[in-house]
Design a protein around this motif. Structure first.
Motif, mmCIF file in Angstrom:
data_model
loop_
_atom_site.group_PDB
_atom_site.id
_atom_site.type_symbol
_atom_site.label_atom_id
_atom_site.label_comp_id
_atom_site.label_asym_id
_atom_site.label_seq_id
_atom_site.Cartn_x
_atom_site.Cartn_y
_atom_site.Cartn_z
ATOM 1 N N ASP A 2 0.867 -1.288 -0.106
ATOM 2 C CA ASP A 2 -0.383 -0.237 0.318
ATOM 3 C C ASP A 2 0.959 1.021 -0.538
ATOM 4 O OD1 ASP A 2 -2.451 -1.163 0.165
ATOM 5 O OD2 ASP A 2 -2.332 -1.724 2.024
ATOM 6 N N GLN A 3 0.507 1.873 -0.734
ATOM 7 C CA GLN A 3 1.088 3.350 -0.797
ATOM 8 C C GLN A 3 0.310 4.824 -0.052
ATOM 9 O OE1 GLN A 3 0.999 6.252 -4.279
ATOM 10 N NE2 GLN A 3 3.390 5.762 -4.158
ATOM 11 N N ILE A 4 1.266 5.295 1.154
ATOM 12 C CA ILE A 4 0.704 6.002 1.997
ATOM 13 C C ILE A 4 1.368 7.858 1.989
ATOM 14 C CG2 ILE A 4 0.683 6.461 4.189
ATOM 15 C CD1 ILE A 4 1.150 3.591 4.396
ATOM 16 N N ALA A 5 0.526 8.632 1.984
ATOM 17 C CA ALA A 5 1.445 9.777 1.794
ATOM 18 C C ALA A 5 0.898 10.835 2.949
ATOM 19 C CB ALA A 5 1.351 11.081 0.388
ATOM 20 N N PHE A 6 1.368 10.751 4.111
ATOM 21 C CA PHE A 6 1.523 11.963 4.792
ATOM 22 C C PHE A 6 1.782 13.043 5.181
ATOM 23 C CE2 PHE A 6 2.545 7.825 7.456
ATOM 24 C CZ PHE A 6 1.268 6.895 7.421
ATOM 25 N N ASP A 7 1.372 13.710 6.064
ATOM 26 C CA ASP A 7 1.427 15.419 5.757
ATOM 27 C C ASP A 7 2.548 15.980 5.071
ATOM 28 O OD1 ASP A 7 0.477 17.665 6.298
ATOM 29 O OD2 ASP A 7 1.407 18.332 7.676
ATOM 30 N N ASP A 8 4.030 15.535 5.035
ATOM 31 C CA ASP A 8 4.857 16.174 4.638
ATOM 32 C C ASP A 8 5.343 15.389 2.558
ATOM 33 O OD1 ASP A 8 5.334 12.624 4.216
ATOM 34 O OD2 ASP A 8 6.919 13.238 5.946
ATOM 35 N N ASN A 9 3.897 14.616 2.243
ATOM 36 C CA ASN A 9 3.479 13.852 1.019
ATOM 37 C C ASN A 9 4.941 13.189 0.865
ATOM 38 O OD1 ASN A 9 1.103 16.074 0.677
ATOM 39 N ND2 ASN A 9 2.033 17.829 0.838
ATOM 40 N N ILE A 10 5.328 13.061 1.641
ATOM 41 C CA ILE A 10 6.643 11.960 0.967
ATOM 42 C C ILE A 10 5.733 10.570 0.767
ATOM 43 C CG2 ILE A 10 8.604 10.328 1.688
ATOM 44 C CD1 ILE A 10 9.803 12.866 3.129
ATOM 45 N N LEU A 11 5.976 9.736 -0.168
ATOM 46 C CA LEU A 11 5.431 8.782 -0.468
ATOM 47 C C LEU A 11 5.823 7.458 0.265
ATOM 48 C CD1 LEU A 11 4.540 9.064 -4.367
ATOM 49 C CD2 LEU A 11 2.889 8.803 -2.455
ATOM 50 N N ARG A 12 5.199 6.973 0.628
ATOM 51 C CA ARG A 12 6.220 5.812 2.036
ATOM 52 C C ARG A 12 4.821 4.766 1.589
ATOM 53 N NH1 ARG A 12 6.238 10.163 4.454
ATOM 54 N NH2 ARG A 12 8.214 10.304 6.291
ATOM 55 N N TYR A 13 5.485 3.227 1.570
ATOM 56 C CA TYR A 13 5.060 1.945 1.463
ATOM 57 C C TYR A 13 4.828 0.786 2.453
ATOM 58 C CZ TYR A 13 6.337 3.710 -2.547
ATOM 59 O OH TYR A 13 5.696 4.402 -4.256
ATOM 60 N N GLU A 14 3.610 0.346 2.969
ATOM 61 C CA GLU A 14 3.894 -0.719 3.968
ATOM 62 C C GLU A 14 2.857 -1.909 3.406
ATOM 63 O OE1 GLU A 14 1.158 0.250 6.796
ATOM 64 O OE2 GLU A 14 -0.364 1.225 5.794
ATOM 65 N N LEU A 15 3.250 -3.393 3.595
ATOM 66 C CA LEU A 15 2.812 -5.044 3.591
ATOM 67 C C LEU A 15 1.314 -4.586 3.570
ATOM 68 C CD1 LEU A 15 4.412 -7.063 1.709
ATOM 69 C CD2 LEU A 15 4.499 -7.953 4.238
ATOM 70 N N ARG A 16 0.478 -4.853 2.148
ATOM 71 C CA ARG A 16 -0.896 -5.417 2.521
ATOM 72 C C ARG A 16 -1.112 -6.859 3.135
ATOM 73 N NH1 ARG A 16 -5.213 -3.807 -2.069
ATOM 74 N NH2 ARG A 16 -5.238 -1.993 -0.679
ATOM 75 N N VAL A 17 -2.175 -6.345 4.339
ATOM 76 C CA VAL A 17 -2.195 -7.786 4.214
ATOM 77 C C VAL A 17 -3.643 -7.601 3.906
ATOM 78 C CG1 VAL A 17 -2.618 -9.035 6.826
ATOM 79 C CG2 VAL A 17 -0.523 -6.988 6.706
#
Length: 152
Positions: free
Chosen positions: A73-88
């Motif tokens: 999964d792709q996530i952008a928090f308040d800093d608009n940096i793209l982060r990723y985490e494993l989708r379960v």
């Protein structure tokens, strides 16, 4: 520690891709960091500790492929940096996030009471929802105390 890599192997094979050594190393980084939201650069730095020969372009392509195939999964928090985490997949929807606007702390929230709202949207808008993301912006407990102390 035995890792279950069969789900990602199956997804790759069904989509016409191979489970290469490079893809395995990237996937293992996400397995080892399940509770983290990693940037592509962070993945690169973690992989480089195990395999300094692997280039950042390979990491970028692999992360993008895993995201495209629904492995990450792709996530952008308040800093608009793209982060990723494993989708379960067994979790259904993704979990939600609390993001502190002061210190940037991110906390996961597993409460999901949006099923009724989704059903209403699907019915009223004739729109099939398959997933959603939700982030709450505010102040963590520590920052609330700091803000209160400054005000007094």
């Amino acid at each position: 520690m035995k890792r279950n890599v069969e789900p990602v192997k199956k997804i790759l094979k069904e989509s016409g891709y191979k489970y290469t050594k490079q893809r395995a190393k990237v996937y293992e980084i996400f397995l080892d960091n399940k509770d983290k939201h990693l940037t592509t650069e962070e993945v690169y730095n973690l992989v480089a500790k195990k395999d300094p020969e692997m280039g950042i372009a390979t990491i970028y392509r692999t992360v993008q492929l895993f995201h495209k195939l629904g492995v990450l999964d792709q996530i952008a928090f308040d800093d608009n940096i793209l982060r990723y985490e494993l989708r379960v997949p067994s979790e259904g929807h993704r979990h939600h996030h609390l993001v502190c606007m002061n210190c940037g702390k991110v906390e996961e929230v597993d409460i999901d009471n949006l099923n009724e709202l989704e059903a209403k949207i699907e019915k009223e808008k004739n729109f099939k929802i398959v997933d959603h993301t939700l982030k709450f912006m505010g102040y963590c407990e520590d920052c609330q105390h700091k803000i209160e102390e400054k005000a007094n």
